[in-house]
Scaffold this active site. Sequence first.
Site, PDB file in Angstrom:
ATOM      1  N   GLY A  69       0.556  24.166 -82.184  1.00  0.00           N
ATOM      2  CA  GLY A  69       0.089  23.559 -80.950  1.00  0.00           C
ATOM      3  C   GLY A  69      -0.648  24.576 -80.089  1.00  0.00           C
ATOM      4  CB  THR A  70      -0.054  28.179 -79.433  1.00  0.00           C
ATOM      5  OG1 THR A  70       1.199  28.018 -78.759  1.00  0.00           O
ATOM      6  CG2 THR A  70      -0.818  29.334 -78.807  1.00  0.00           C
ATOM      7  CG  ASN A 149       6.583  22.598 -72.035  1.00  0.00           C
ATOM      8  OD1 ASN A 149       5.726  22.380 -71.176  1.00  0.00           O
ATOM      9  ND2 ASN A 149       7.060  23.813 -72.245  1.00  0.00           N
ATOM     10  CD  GLN A 178       7.858  18.972 -76.224  1.00  0.00           C
ATOM     11  OE1 GLN A 178       8.667  18.115 -76.550  1.00  0.00           O
ATOM     12  NE2 GLN A 178       7.979  20.239 -76.615  1.00  0.00           N
ATOM     13  CB  THR A 237      -7.149  29.497 -97.323  1.00  0.00           C
ATOM     14  OG1 THR A 237      -8.235  30.274 -97.849  1.00  0.00           O
ATOM     15  CG2 THR A 237      -6.532  28.646 -98.434  1.00  0.00           C
ATOM     16  CB  CYS A 323       6.349  29.319 -75.202  1.00  0.00           C
ATOM     17  SG  CYS A 323       6.007  28.301 -76.656  1.00  0.00           S
TER      18      CYS A 323
END
Length: 379
Positions: A69-70, A149, A178, A237, A323
């Site tokens: 998500g970051t 969050n 979320q 990749t 986080c």
Amino acid sequence: MIYFDNSATTKVDDSVLETFVQVSQKMNGNPSSLHRLGDLADGLLQQSRKQIASLLKVKDSEIYFTSSGTEGDNWAIKGTAIEKMRYGKHLITTSVEHPAVKESMAQLEQLGFKVTYLPVDETGVVSVSDLRKALRPDTVLVSVMAVNNEVGSIQPIDEIGEVLREYPSIHFHVDAVQAVGKIPLDLSSSSRIDLATFSGHKFHGLKGTGFLYIKHGRKIAPLMSGGGQEGGRRNGTENVAGIAAMSRALRLLFDQQEQKTANQRLIRDYLMDELSKYPKVQLFSTKKGAPHIICFGLQGIRGEVSVHAFEKEDIFISTTSACSSRNKTTSSTLSAMGVPEKTATGAVRVSLTDTSTMEEARQFLTAFDALYQNFKDIK
């Protein structure tokens, strides 16, 4: 063990993990390779993309795989800023965003961009009228999270989208990390949302997997240059096994989704009702918020003390955002909501998932009552 820290990360579903193992063992080709093994890997990659797109009711070509998500937030924000900087350098976000958004905005400010941070009310919700007033001729991006969050507040995404219909050149990004599987989220062709971020480990997938929705016709610059993967937009990749597992996790998430959400809401409401009976408990979340998040504080007790006290009882919760919890800073969300710093330092978060049970909630409350009795005389 009772695990109530699901907004930080969820347990990997057994069948999802099995998918990852099977693909890793049996399909080790690079999806960019021209030989048969590469074709097989690419086939599974595109099959996963198609399944995710189908579940979200969008086009296959609008799904781009990321590592988290970051990364998705960084890409949506910085990619838009780079792509559209010749048209304007003004961005709008809120004062209660995830660090991935706030830090991206801060970095862009250092590069000469101007950012407006919208305030929130005491429940953590932004005003649509404030957003409208903040729009400028040089605004190129609005970024608003769907579900906070830390406290679970739900932002008026649909209403913001309606305002932005009058400004078709502005990109609208939604951090949906979320929100997915918890609240309705319309990404259909009629929706005003242009970009949306998702993270696999928030819905029983593996860490290190995620995807970004980019509406057809919207352009954002790539953050990484390389071999042309993901249509040249997200080079590197692809993690085929992780993506296949994430695709399965999303399918399982949407299976009986309404029933799962209703169960989480029932447990959340029960916990909130019981916690509100304690004089020294302050609830920061409301029942209008997301069904899986409860943020509260115990007067006079720091959040990390409560977390470790529960841990001794084999119950796992967190101090607001995972986080930023280790740096022991006061929640920026609670600060933006007008919660005094002394009160905010006691904040903890209980976060549920579709496998959470009422029995776990009862055991949590039993443990909480014992801890409360030990702490109640502390001023």
